[in-house]
Write a protein that holds these residues in place. Structure first.
Motif, PDB file in Angstrom:
ATOM      1  N   LYS A 143       0.819  -1.213   0.000  1.00  0.00           N
ATOM      2  CA  LYS A 143       0.000   0.000   0.000  1.00  0.00           C
ATOM      3  C   LYS A 143       0.856   1.268   0.000  1.00  0.00           C
ATOM      4  CE  LYS A 143      -3.717  -2.205   2.636  1.00  0.00           C
ATOM      5  NZ  LYS A 143      -4.478  -2.181   3.920  1.00  0.00           N
ATOM      6  N   ILE A 144       0.316   2.320  -0.612  1.00  0.00           N
ATOM      7  CA  ILE A 144       1.039   3.599  -0.683  1.00  0.00           C
ATOM      8  C   ILE A 144       1.130   4.245   0.701  1.00  0.00           C
ATOM      9  CG2 ILE A 144       0.962   5.936  -1.641  1.00  0.00           C
ATOM     10  CD1 ILE A 144       1.753   3.706  -3.610  1.00  0.00           C
ATOM     11  N   THR A 145       0.058   4.211   1.471  1.00  0.00           N
ATOM     12  CA  THR A 145       0.144   4.795   2.817  1.00  0.00           C
ATOM     13  C   THR A 145       1.221   4.086   3.638  1.00  0.00           C
ATOM     14  OG1 THR A 145      -1.747   3.370   3.336  1.00  0.00           O
ATOM     15  CG2 THR A 145      -2.198   5.724   3.114  1.00  0.00           C
ATOM     16  N   THR A 175       5.093   5.272   4.133  1.00  0.00           N
ATOM     17  CA  THR A 175       5.452   6.116   5.275  1.00  0.00           C
ATOM     18  C   THR A 175       5.256   5.393   6.594  1.00  0.00           C
ATOM     19  OG1 THR A 175       4.767   8.067   4.020  1.00  0.00           O
ATOM     20  CG2 THR A 175       4.984   8.340   6.405  1.00  0.00           C
ATOM     21  N   HIS A 235       1.341   8.932  20.192  1.00  0.00           N
ATOM     22  CA  HIS A 235       1.387   8.687  18.741  1.00  0.00           C
ATOM     23  C   HIS A 235       1.391   9.971  17.901  1.00  0.00           C
ATOM     24  CE1 HIS A 235      -2.777   9.294  19.767  1.00  0.00           C
ATOM     25  NE2 HIS A 235      -3.164   9.256  18.522  1.00  0.00           N
ATOM     26  N   GLY A 270       6.227  15.103  15.412  1.00  0.00           N
ATOM     27  CA  GLY A 270       5.544  15.389  14.147  1.00  0.00           C
ATOM     28  C   GLY A 270       4.680  14.250  13.664  1.00  0.00           C
ATOM     29  N   GLY A 271       4.260  13.396  14.589  1.00  0.00           N
ATOM     30  CA  GLY A 271       3.417  12.258  14.223  1.00  0.00           C
ATOM     31  C   GLY A 271       4.199  11.036  13.778  1.00  0.00           C
ATOM     32  N   SER A 316       1.959   4.101  17.230  1.00  0.00           N
ATOM     33  CA  SER A 316       1.482   3.147  18.234  1.00  0.00           C
ATOM     34  C   SER A 316       0.650   2.048  17.577  1.00  0.00           C
ATOM     35  CB  SER A 316       0.649   3.873  19.302  1.00  0.00           C
ATOM     36  OG  SER A 316      -0.586   4.327  18.763  1.00  0.00           O
ATOM     37  N   VAL A 317       0.866   1.857  16.289  1.00  0.00           N
ATOM     38  CA  VAL A 317       0.202   0.778  15.550  1.00  0.00           C
ATOM     39  C   VAL A 317       1.169  -0.403  15.467  1.00  0.00           C
ATOM     40  CG1 VAL A 317      -0.807   0.108  13.331  1.00  0.00           C
ATOM     41  CG2 VAL A 317      -1.144   2.442  14.206  1.00  0.00           C
ATOM     42  N   ASN A 370       6.070   7.622  -5.590  1.00  0.00           N
ATOM     43  CA  ASN A 370       6.063   6.881  -4.326  1.00  0.00           C
ATOM     44  C   ASN A 370       7.200   5.861  -4.280  1.00  0.00           C
ATOM     45  OD1 ASN A 370       3.745   8.016  -2.943  1.00  0.00           O
ATOM     46  ND2 ASN A 370       2.544   7.148  -4.618  1.00  0.00           N
ATOM     47  N   SER A 402      -2.948   5.981  -6.667  1.00  0.00           N
ATOM     48  CA  SER A 402      -1.798   6.290  -5.811  1.00  0.00           C
ATOM     49  C   SER A 402      -2.108   7.379  -4.790  1.00  0.00           C
ATOM     50  CB  SER A 402      -0.603   6.734  -6.675  1.00  0.00           C
ATOM     51  OG  SER A 402      -0.132   5.652  -7.461  1.00  0.00           O
ATOM     52  N   GLN A 415     -10.070  15.657   0.688  1.00  0.00           N
ATOM     53  CA  GLN A 415      -8.888  15.140  -0.020  1.00  0.00           C
ATOM     54  C   GLN A 415      -8.187  14.049   0.789  1.00  0.00           C
ATOM     55  OE1 GLN A 415      -6.378  18.088  -2.190  1.00  0.00           O
ATOM     56  NE2 GLN A 415      -7.810  19.626  -1.447  1.00  0.00           N
ATOM     57  N   PHE A 443      -7.614  10.261  -0.339  1.00  0.00           N
ATOM     58  CA  PHE A 443      -6.232   9.742  -0.316  1.00  0.00           C
ATOM     59  C   PHE A 443      -6.160   8.443   0.470  1.00  0.00           C
ATOM     60  CE2 PHE A 443      -2.438   9.449   2.417  1.00  0.00           C
ATOM     61  CZ  PHE A 443      -1.469   9.206   1.448  1.00  0.00           C
ATOM     62  N   THR A 444      -6.729   8.452   1.665  1.00  0.00           N
ATOM     63  CA  THR A 444      -6.668   7.269   2.523  1.00  0.00           C
ATOM     64  C   THR A 444      -7.325   6.071   1.842  1.00  0.00           C
ATOM     65  OG1 THR A 444      -6.731   8.628   4.518  1.00  0.00           O
ATOM     66  CG2 THR A 444      -7.386   6.313   4.756  1.00  0.00           C
ATOM     67  N   ALA A 488      -5.091   5.005  -1.287  1.00  0.00           N
ATOM     68  CA  ALA A 488      -3.702   4.636  -1.012  1.00  0.00           C
ATOM     69  C   ALA A 488      -3.611   3.485  -0.012  1.00  0.00           C
ATOM     70  CB  ALA A 488      -2.916   5.848  -0.502  1.00  0.00           C
ATOM     71  N   ALA A 489      -4.618   3.336   0.843  1.00  0.00           N
ATOM     72  CA  ALA A 489      -4.636   2.211   1.791  1.00  0.00           C
ATOM     73  C   ALA A 489      -5.632   1.146   1.348  1.00  0.00           C
ATOM     74  CB  ALA A 489      -4.995   2.698   3.188  1.00  0.00           C
ATOM     75  N   GLY A 539      -4.468   4.833  16.600  1.00  0.00           N
ATOM     76  CA  GLY A 539      -3.490   5.869  16.293  1.00  0.00           C
ATOM     77  C   GLY A 539      -3.230   5.994  14.801  1.00  0.00           C
ATOM     78  N   ILE A 540      -3.890   5.151  14.016  1.00  0.00           N
ATOM     79  CA  ILE A 540      -3.657   5.158  12.563  1.00  0.00           C
ATOM     80  C   ILE A 540      -3.996   6.520  11.947  1.00  0.00           C
ATOM     81  CG2 ILE A 540      -5.981   4.286  11.962  1.00  0.00           C
ATOM     82  CD1 ILE A 540      -2.670   3.246  10.287  1.00  0.00           C
ATOM     83  N   HIS A 541      -4.900   7.266  12.595  1.00  0.00           N
ATOM     84  CA  HIS A 541      -5.383   8.513  12.011  1.00  0.00           C
ATOM     85  C   HIS A 541      -4.377   9.655  12.046  1.00  0.00           C
ATOM     86  CE1 HIS A 541      -5.962   8.736  16.273  1.00  0.00           C
ATOM     87  NE2 HIS A 541      -6.385   9.982  16.231  1.00  0.00           N
ATOM     88  N   THR A 542      -3.274   9.462  12.744  1.00  0.00           N
ATOM     89  CA  THR A 542      -2.261  10.526  12.734  1.00  0.00           C
ATOM     90  C   THR A 542      -1.085  10.175  11.823  1.00  0.00           C
ATOM     91  OG1 THR A 542      -1.162   9.621  14.688  1.00  0.00           O
ATOM     92  CG2 THR A 542      -2.892  11.253  15.068  1.00  0.00           C
ATOM     93  N   GLU A 543      -1.154   9.042  11.144  1.00  0.00           N
ATOM     94  CA  GLU A 543      -0.039   8.620  10.290  1.00  0.00           C
ATOM     95  C   GLU A 543       0.016   9.455   9.004  1.00  0.00           C
ATOM     96  OE1 GLU A 543       2.263   6.385  10.957  1.00  0.00           O
ATOM     97  OE2 GLU A 543       1.464   5.100  12.534  1.00  0.00           O
ATOM     98  N   VAL A 544       1.160   9.384   8.329  1.00  0.00           N
ATOM     99  CA  VAL A 544       1.396  10.066   7.047  1.00  0.00           C
ATOM    100  C   VAL A 544       1.082  11.566   7.189  1.00  0.00           C
ATOM    101  CG1 VAL A 544       1.084   9.947   4.546  1.00  0.00           C
ATOM    102  CG2 VAL A 544       0.708   7.907   5.920  1.00  0.00           C
ATOM    103  N   GLY A 545       1.649  12.151   8.252  1.00  0.00           N
ATOM    104  CA  GLY A 545       1.451  13.571   8.490  1.00  0.00           C
ATOM    105  C   GLY A 545       0.017  13.937   8.801  1.00  0.00           C
ATOM    106  N   VAL A 594      -3.842  10.298   6.883  1.00  0.00           N
ATOM    107  CA  VAL A 594      -4.702   9.118   7.018  1.00  0.00           C
ATOM    108  C   VAL A 594      -5.923   9.507   7.835  1.00  0.00           C
ATOM    109  CG1 VAL A 594      -4.919   6.805   7.997  1.00  0.00           C
ATOM    110  CG2 VAL A 594      -2.828   7.462   6.790  1.00  0.00           C
TER     111      VAL A 594
END
Lengths: 141, 141, 141, 141
Positions: free
Chosen positions: A51-53, A56, A89, A93-94, A98-99, B40, D38, D59, D63-64, D67-68, D87-93, D96
């Motif tokens: 996956k693209i996500t 990161t 988490h 800067g994130g 915690s996953v 990516n 992507s 957006q 994206f989520t 990309a996921a 905590g997944i919601h704070t990933e990728v800046g 997500v």
């Protein structure tokens, strides 16, 4: 003066190989990141279909595991409302994750790097991270 | 619906191999990043001794080359005060790079990915990027 | 209390149409962004083949033009070392663009929005932005 | 080399049209974002009255989802304290999103893009996203 033990690129490839073998076994293409003991990337591979996500997220899990010397699922366990660690988490800067799916690589009691997996369920990511570590420890001279 | 051609992981490894061979030849350990046509990351390796700043710079160069379909040294040529393109290097959160060392990977006229090198002089980075592309094109079936 | 004039979505579509017509005429697929007078996105289209980096750059150009009430090529002209405005392109987290291709949309002396183009040369981007504005002004009731 | 299927701009417009029809039906002006497989933006529209925060949220949801390869409400279901995915919601800046309203667009088993809606309740956003997908699938040749 400090003397630091650190994974080299050859070690990183062995870690990736072990994790990718497990990923193929369970049929989930993964993103796999290996960082050194300071949390800086040594090697990364996105298996075809990863996956693209996760590009990161895998890196953030590996970063967390090495730089905090703690598996991301251990942070998960304490990252609950009411715990004094709640909210960890969003730190750095994130980048702190915690996953489940990030684990420190430990040799002779020292954290020498970290491995991070992403694209499956957290449990699948953890299983592949552990497989990478097992493969690495079994193949050291 | 569009149909897009994209590097796979095996392709990415060949690109890295070609670039790393050149890096060893000139005696400069490099960070090497390969991205897909959307920018990516597919694969990354930091050769032992590669610079920490280059972990990000190599990825940004590869991103720029693929996502803008332009070599970073071509952006460098127009990123001068007075040119209408001046300031391009701070776009996309600073990920657009105008430092030599990022090149698009082109197959049959389509940009299918990008390669980015960092740790040497820009010219050394460019030479290794080109060596990676040459090695890849010579080893396609 | 202020009364603000602002592009609506129908206006934004007309601006995009005019810009896209010009892009097709010159054979360069573009990313086209329309923002309101506060710099917030109203509409965006990436023509098939438009660049990925341009997704952000087109938006930043439109943002700059509307929010600063100034064309990005006018910032370009003063963004040279020695000018008191030098460095403007890294402001607002790098969203201020000094690359040609962003223009304010002005109605009866008021800035009511902005248009940003990216994927061609800055001059091509500017030509398409102007074509969008001309098409919009010619088709207002 | 991989061969990837991706939404084109005409597809994206059909997805927006379907979502906007539903939004008008329920009387909630929405921000609607369409991304490719992507996660990169193809098209965006803010209906007159759509929320400013939703410009970004729509957006991020799209994206989520792309990309996921997962609907944002599916992430919502596992993003609870004590779950390994918390905590997944704070990933990728922070891009997500685990707020309902983002869905992958699937054709013949492949994720070819994503749609993200924002400005209503999450359930309203989800209903409009689904309406966009239904409209798209019903109008493919």
């Amino acid at each position: 003066m400090l003397s630091i033990k650190r994974l080299d690129l050859a070690d990183a490839r062995v870690l990736i190989e072990g994790a990718a073998n497990k990923a193929r076994e369970i049929g989930v293409p993964m993103c796999i990141a290996i960082v050194d003991e300071s949390g800086n990337l040594i090697a990364f591979e996105r298996m075809d279909g990863g996956k693209i996500t996760s590009v990161t997220i895998a890196q953030d899990k590996a970063f967390t595991a090495a730089a905090a010397k703690k598996a991301t699922h251990d942070y998960n366990a304490v990252n609950v409302p009411g715990s004094l660690a709640f909210g960890i988490h969003t730190e750095v800067g994130g980048r702190v994750s915690s996953v489940g799916g990030g684990m420190p690589v430990v040799v002779d009691g020292d954290v020498v790097g970290g491995i991070g997996l992403s694209s499956g369920t957290p449990q699948q990511d953890m299983d592949c991270a552990q497989a990478g570590i097992d493969h690495f420890l079994a193949n050291r001279g």
